[in-house]
Design a protein around this motif. Sequence first.
Motif, PDB file in Angstrom:
ATOM      1  N   VAL A 100      -7.147   2.407   2.999  1.00  0.00           N
ATOM      2  CA  VAL A 100      -7.564   1.134   3.409  1.00  0.00           C
ATOM      3  C   VAL A 100      -7.091   0.976   4.900  1.00  0.00           C
ATOM      4  O   VAL A 100      -6.217   1.293   5.499  1.00  0.00           O
ATOM      5  N   VAL A 157      -2.743   0.769  -4.294  1.00  0.00           N
ATOM      6  CA  VAL A 157      -2.691  -0.796  -3.963  1.00  0.00           C
ATOM      7  C   VAL A 157      -1.961  -1.534  -4.949  1.00  0.00           C
ATOM      8  O   VAL A 157      -2.239  -1.570  -6.304  1.00  0.00           O
ATOM      9  N   LEU A 171     -12.357  -0.455   3.811  1.00  0.00           N
ATOM     10  CA  LEU A 171     -11.951   0.854   3.502  1.00  0.00           C
ATOM     11  C   LEU A 171     -12.273   1.869   4.998  1.00  0.00           C
ATOM     12  O   LEU A 171     -13.065   1.399   5.713  1.00  0.00           O
ATOM     13  N   GLY A 182     -16.201  -0.749  -3.571  1.00  0.00           N
ATOM     14  CA  GLY A 182     -16.000   0.406  -2.559  1.00  0.00           C
ATOM     15  C   GLY A 182     -17.084   1.256  -2.152  1.00  0.00           C
ATOM     16  O   GLY A 182     -17.082   1.883  -0.989  1.00  0.00           O
ATOM     17  N   ARG A 186     -16.085  -1.529   1.276  1.00  0.00           N
ATOM     18  CA  ARG A 186     -15.132  -2.552   0.904  1.00  0.00           C
ATOM     19  C   ARG A 186     -14.908  -2.766  -0.667  1.00  0.00           C
ATOM     20  O   ARG A 186     -15.820  -2.419  -1.366  1.00  0.00           O
ATOM     21  N   TRP A 237      -6.466  -5.342   5.300  1.00  0.00           N
ATOM     22  CA  TRP A 237      -6.915  -6.095   4.043  1.00  0.00           C
ATOM     23  C   TRP A 237      -6.485  -7.638   4.437  1.00  0.00           C
ATOM     24  O   TRP A 237      -5.633  -7.929   5.216  1.00  0.00           O
ATOM     25  N   LEU A 261     -10.328  -5.457   0.961  1.00  0.00           N
ATOM     26  CA  LEU A 261      -9.869  -4.261   1.215  1.00  0.00           C
ATOM     27  C   LEU A 261     -11.059  -3.585   2.188  1.00  0.00           C
ATOM     28  O   LEU A 261     -11.850  -3.354   1.463  1.00  0.00           O
ATOM     29  N   LEU A 268       0.962  -0.997   0.146  1.00  0.00           N
ATOM     30  CA  LEU A 268       0.040   0.044   0.205  1.00  0.00           C
ATOM     31  C   LEU A 268       0.747   1.253   0.045  1.00  0.00           C
ATOM     32  O   LEU A 268       1.909   1.424   0.600  1.00  0.00           O
ATOM     33  N   GLY A 273      -3.472  -1.613   7.396  1.00  0.00           N
ATOM     34  CA  GLY A 273      -3.859  -0.452   6.033  1.00  0.00           C
ATOM     35  C   GLY A 273      -2.865   0.706   5.886  1.00  0.00           C
ATOM     36  O   GLY A 273      -2.018   1.024   6.904  1.00  0.00           O
TER      37      GLY A 273
END
Length: 405
Positions: free
Chosen positions: A101, A59, A119, A75, A79, A104, A117, A50, A97
């Motif tokens: 993020v 990413v 968020l 997202g 997510r 993960w 991922l 990241l 993260g």
Amino acid sequence: MLASLRRYPADWRPRDWVMTALAFVVVCAVGLAAGRGLAANGSELLRLRLGGDAQSTRVVIDLEGVADVAVTEDGSAGRVVLTLRDARVRSPLSGGGRGLVRGWRVASEGGASRIELTLSGGARIQRRFLLSPGDGVTHHRYVVDLEATGAPAPVVSRPVAPAPAARRERPLIVIDAGHGGRDPGAVGNESRESELALAAALALKAEIERTGRYRVVLTRDRDVYVPLPRRVELARRSGADLFISLHLDSSADPATRGASVYTLSEQGAGRAIREFTGREDWTRELQLPGRDPTVDRILLDMTQRSTQNRSAQFARSLLGEIEGTGHPLLRRSHRDAGLAVLLAPDVPAVLLEMGFITNPEDARALSSDAGRRRIARAIVRGIDAFFLDAAPMRRAGVDDGQGAP
């Protein structure tokens, strides 16, 4: 026809032998192509990285080969979920993260890998692309750029370096604006390297000081000439924890553009050792025992090796952060050389070529306040990553008290 096929090899005519050999070659070629196709369809997911901040986060998925990637969740619900078909992972992976993020995880799902991922705020996928092997990288990299959809969310996954306690000094960063005075450096259509390097150094100093996490020293703060050995000595005498020399490249081809980072080469390391041991008081400068020349030389070699490793570590962090801004990198972006400003045996050092002064786009970006701020913030993120990841620095086996902030 049937009669011909029933003949024994001893009865075959030359034409029968030729046709049989040709058929054998075709079968082998088809089998080899099929085997290659099957091999190409299988890949291994090596790791996930990241970079970036709460506005935009990159990413990077390192892959052994090519994989077919599908977006399962984009997202909008907090997510991002990706399915990598024909990509295996040996064991489940997970981690904290950064930026957008919060955390993960990667797990196997049949013959595919599933990446989730989580968020830390609203985000969307801005773009996705695959980077083929190159620039010394032997594997593929699948890149996903995330962009915040609302107000930037705070970074909660990776700790921001806290303000140090009063009893411990903050790490010292020495910023070296290349060239200056009677040495203008490379010259572009509208600017000189020494001018843009100084403007970038001042912008970087402001960004670093804004964090409150580091101390900053400039090798020059105006258009003056500073000899290269003096720049290195300034870093050593001030007890620098990191030395960053800022430059711009040039090329006869105005289309050539992109940043690159230099660290000390093996030949340069040998030169540094020879020059340093030529001084009468070199053992005292490094706080070595000074009683056994052989032991002192071994300790100096260990110090030099540790410095080279830390320099390379910072170079990798720096390039990753610059790449995360969308600023182009040269194809071979991490280089080594015996440059004079990299010769200190006990100060991790890099020389950053921020772009090409002979390229209109690079020169325009580095001539603007916004462009300089963008690359300065990437450098600061690289500095943060370097000090957060690095073990406490030790010079010649003596702890200098400068742990990760």
